[in-house]
Design an enzyme around this catalytic site. Structure first.
Site, PDB file in Angstrom:
ATOM      1  N   ASP A   1       0.864  -1.171   0.000  1.00 21.08           N
ATOM      2  CA  ASP A   1       0.000   0.000   0.000  1.00 21.08           C
ATOM      3  C   ASP A   1       0.913   1.236   0.000  1.00 21.08           C
ATOM      4  O   ASP A   1       2.112   1.135   0.253  1.00 21.08           O
ATOM      5  CB  ASP A   1      -0.877  -0.046   1.254  1.00 21.08           C
ATOM      6  CG  ASP A   1      -1.816   1.135   1.348  1.00 21.08           C
ATOM      7  OD1 ASP A   1      -2.338   1.562   0.298  1.00 21.08           O
ATOM      8  OD2 ASP A   1      -2.017   1.636   2.464  1.00 21.08           O
TER       9      ASP A   1
ATOM     10  N   ASP B   1      -1.428  -1.142   6.123  1.00 21.17           N
ATOM     11  CA  ASP B   1      -1.393  -0.546   7.467  1.00 21.17           C
ATOM     12  C   ASP B   1      -2.757  -0.373   8.115  1.00 21.17           C
ATOM     13  O   ASP B   1      -2.831   0.003   9.282  1.00 21.17           O
ATOM     14  CB  ASP B   1      -0.730   0.838   7.396  1.00 21.17           C
ATOM     15  CG  ASP B   1      -1.618   1.857   6.699  1.00 21.17           C
ATOM     16  OD1 ASP B   1      -1.869   2.926   7.271  1.00 21.17           O
ATOM     17  OD2 ASP B   1      -2.073   1.569   5.575  1.00 21.17           O
TER      18      ASP B   1
END
Length: 654
Positions: free
Chosen positions: A354, A547
């Site tokens: 990401d 995350d």
């Protein structure tokens, strides 16, 4: 292996958790040192008697006749042999016949039976020394993880009935106010009520640098208060706190065995009875084929065969190797949820990550202010800030961090236009703050140069005229460039970025970091589809790093799921296989290195143990090896394998 041995190899952390939970804060190093010394006394006693006995034999001392000699070596044998004989007998009573205890018992008692007393004592002595050596190595290996248990808070000072009372952290409820003094551990997760606080979070993140937080920020259990008395409002029960979750993950990690460990355990259970029956065959079968068959000679060869065949080096060093890898990772702020994931990390050849919160800080900052109005820059910003004060958007918060001198402007009649921005009045002037769609819908001419801007842009119009714009960008983490280089240097063939941020920003970040391929503007389900496509390709093993909660589905789907900032998202913690505790993407390459080094050391031990044993087995069966070579093939190899495994604790991973 027996139950006792299995427990030793598994490393029972629950026992140590209990030991630390009753710590009274006093120094117990002296009794502990005394206890450690006592464990070596039997081996020292046997060693001294063995050396003296061999010396008396060598000089053929008259008083050292047959019965004195037997008694002498029996006395030397008992301190180290009796515990092993007892374990062997207890295993047999439980139906577990084929253990290393049985092998060592048969071999040493057999040596006594044929008059090889020094060799019988030596085999058992070196076996006992090997066990002590192994225990010391295990203690060293688990030192880093055991240190986590030392940060388990054992009291909480809670405000009840107008007074502060010391209680067990497990009895504190959500929403209660607790006090933490200087040098004390924060007992539960909560929100800081004091103006600010400084904390040592090394136990949670592996980061030694103090972390300063402001009022209203999250504070995590296990942190150590460094500056002044603070107050915290609890947000979680102790069992759900960050330190409790980490401890649980670490303890569970030791129970999740790798395929190699599981194979070796199954192998030892099949291998040991085969060895026993081969030894029996080696004793009696030659009678049918050898003319000058001497029972004691072939029994001696069989006893050598048994000692050599003992699988100690394998059943000790392999779990110790994996445990060493888990400990080394934990010391560096990386939590593997099991030894199986150390193995899995070695097979990864494609890393997908990401963007926001993984390689960037996830915190927006003003990058550029372009003011073409008649107002000064500070005044121009005051118009924007007066409007954005009404919004809770992350971009609005970034703008509000800008500092200006003088009185603040106030906005009135502010209305939000969905998907476009804000419209209102500041100091009697009509102000528009938003995107290009807001400008064009109000017939405001926007400069063409803004079309080429990649970053998020906030445009401003005052009294019907375009006044300028502010660009907002997420900052790269300090180690982002280093992280990508380290991942590539570790042999990863492809690095991919998948982000929910707009594609132009994603492509810019990917280009800056040197990432192979990137795609932005993705919803969580879009990321999932992209990872599934990668997994369908032959030979591709994917690790995904994310995350937040939105990354949980992809983390679960990937071959290896890695969560950044393990203290942030409960869902991500539960889903991920590996937790990077301090938010540093450079830890990804460290995780790969630790996994590969662990696997390499484990296979070195397997190859070394089998290689030496096969050579000495052949020599022993042919009568060319004595019991001393057998001792080296068993205990010596085990010691060398343990030393090799302990190397993981001393390696540098930076």
């Amino acid at each position: 292996m027996s139950k006792k041995k299995a427990n030793l190899k598994d490393i029972d952390l629950d026992q140590h958790a209990g030991e630390h939970s009753h710590d009274d804060g006093h120094n117990h190093s002296s009794p502990e040192s005394t206890s450690k010394f006592k464990t070596y006394i039997p081996a020292i006693f046997s060693f001294v008697l063995l050396i003296v006995g061999i010396t008396l034999d060598y000089f053929d001392v008259p008083f050292f006749d047959k019965w004195v000699r037997i008694v002498w070596y029996v006395v030397a044998y008992v301190p180290v042999g009796f515990p092993v004989l007892t374990e062997g007998w207890n295993s047999i009573k439980k139906g577990d016949f084929f253990t290393e205890f049985l092998l060592m018992s048969i071999a040493t008692l057999g040596a006594f039976a044929i008059g090889e007393y020094p060799e019988g004592v030596a085999v058992m002595l070196f076996y006992a020394v090997g066990e002590l050596f192994q225990q010391a190595a295990v203690n060293r290996a688990k030192g880093n993880i055991k240190a986590l248990l030392d940060v388990r808070p054992n009291e909480a000072i809670v405000s009840r009935d107008g007074d502060y009372t010391s209680v067990n952290p497990e009895s504190v409820e959500i929403g209660e106010k607790i006090q933490v003094r200087v040098g004390e551990k924060v007992p539960l997760d909560g929100i800081l009520l004091s103006d600010k606080g400084s904390f040592n979070t090394a136990a949670l993140t592996g980061e030694s640098k103090p972390d300063t937080v402001q009022k209203g920020a999250a504070v995590y259990a296990g942190s150590i208060n460094l500056d002044g008395v603070i107050e915290i409002e609890t947000t979680k029960e102790f069992k759900d706190s960050s330190i409790a979750r980490i401890l649980d993950m670490v303890q569970n990690a030791t129970a999740r065995k790798s395929k190699t460990e599981l194979f070796i355990r199954k192998f030892a259970r099949i291998y040991t009875p085969i060895v026993v029956f081969l030894a029996i065959g080696l004793t009696f079968v030659p009678y049918l084929f050898v003319e000058d068959y001497i029972f004691s000679d072939w029994l001696y060869r069989a006893l050598i065969f048994l000692v050599i065949s003992c699988p100690c080096a394998l059943v000790i060093s392999i779990p110790l190797g994996y445990f060493g890898g888990l400990g080394a990772a934990s010391r560096n702020g990386i939590l593997f949820k099991g030894a199986s994931f150390l193995d899995a990390m070695t097979k990864v050849n494609t890393v997908v990550m990401d963007k926001t919160g993984t390689v960037t800080k996830g915190v927006f900052k003003i990058k550029k202010i372009e003011n073409i109005s008649a107002f000064a820059k500070a005044e121009f910003m005051k118009y924007i800030m007066a409007m954005e004060e009404q919004s809770t958007h992350p971009i609005a918060r970034a703008i509000m961090e800008y500092r200006t001198e003088g009185s603040e402007f106030k906005a009135t009649d502010v209305s939000e236009i969905a998907g476009k921005g804000l419209k209102g009045s500041v100091n009697g002037k009509i102000v528009l703050v938003g995107n290009k769609a807001l400008m064009t819908s109000n017939q405001i001419t926007v400069p063409a140069e803004t079309d080429s801007i990649v970053e998020s842009i906030v445009m401003v119009a005052i009294e019907g005229s375009f006044a300028g714009y502010v660009t907002i960008a997420d900052e790269l983490k300090e180690d982002a460039h280093e992280a990508i280089k380290a991942i590539r240097d570790s042999g990863i063939s492809k690095i991919i970025m998948l982000s929910g941020d707009k594609d132009s920003i994603t492509q810019q970040v990917a280009k800056e970091l040197g990432i192979d391929w990137a795609k932005g503007g993705l919803l969580p389900e879009d990321k999932l589809k992209e990872v599934e496509k990668l997994k369908e390709q032959i030979g591709v093993t994917v690790a995904f790093i994310g995350d937040g909660i939105n990354d949980a589905p992809v983390i679960a789907t990937s071959n290896v799921g890695i969560a950044m900032g393990g203290l942030g998202s409960d869902v991500t913690i539960e889903t991920a296989d590996i937790i990077i505790q301090n938010d540093q993407p450079s830890k990804i390459a460290q995780a790969i290195k630790i996994g590969r080094s662990t696997r390499r050391i484990v296979w070195q031990n397997i190859a070394f143990a089998f290689g030496v044993k096969i050579i000495v087995l052949i020599l022993g069966a042919g009568g060319l090896a004595t019991m001393w070579e057998a001792v080296f093939a068993d205990v010596g190899v085990a010691m060398l394998a343990i030393l090799n495994a302990v190397r993981l604790q001393k390696m540098k991973w930076d």
